[in-house]
Design a protein around this motif. Structure first.
Motif, mmCIF file in Angstrom:
data_model
loop_
_atom_site.group_PDB
_atom_site.id
_atom_site.type_symbol
_atom_site.label_atom_id
_atom_site.label_comp_id
_atom_site.label_asym_id
_atom_site.label_seq_id
_atom_site.Cartn_x
_atom_site.Cartn_y
_atom_site.Cartn_z
ATOM 1 N N TYR A 9 47.146 -5.197 -12.062
ATOM 2 C CA TYR A 9 46.319 -4.739 -10.952
ATOM 3 C C TYR A 9 44.973 -4.267 -11.471
ATOM 4 N N ASN A 10 43.917 -4.682 -10.797
ATOM 5 C CA ASN A 10 42.567 -4.278 -11.156
ATOM 6 C C ASN A 10 41.908 -3.746 -9.886
ATOM 7 N N SER A 12 38.870 -2.703 -9.186
ATOM 8 C CA SER A 12 37.544 -3.262 -8.877
ATOM 9 C C SER A 12 37.663 -4.637 -8.236
ATOM 10 N N THR A 13 38.518 -5.483 -8.798
ATOM 11 C CA THR A 13 38.718 -6.828 -8.250
ATOM 12 C C THR A 13 39.331 -6.761 -6.856
#
Length: 85
Positions: A9-10, A12-13
């Motif tokens: 999980y990111n 920002s993305t």
């Protein structure tokens, strides 16, 4: 997971995707701030169960908070296994 490959999980993305797709800004701490988050010290007689195959387990209570507020980690426990069959 039997349907999707592992994916880190990111924030920002994910935040960018939500803005591009829906015009909605993600608020990283919204649930914790809105619902009190970690202010659960006054609870009694609660068992939090978390399965390590559940992608949401990291948001769960993963350690005992007192003698009657305990965390149970189920190593092979997935999310909604009962709905798979």
């Amino acid at each position: 997971d039997m349907f999707w490959p592992p994916n880190a999980y990111n924030f920002s993305t994910s935040s960018y995707w939500c803005w591009a797709q829906f015009g909605v800004e993600q608020k990283r701490d919204w649930a914790r701030v809105n619902w009190g988050g970690t202010r659960i010290g006054s609870l009694t007689n609660v068992v939090f169960s978390n399965g390590l195959l559940d992608p949401w387990y990291t948001g769960g209570v993963l350690r005992d908070l007192g003698p009657s507020v305990v965390s149970v980690i189920i190593e092979s426990g997935p999310h909604h296994i009962d709905l798979f069959f």
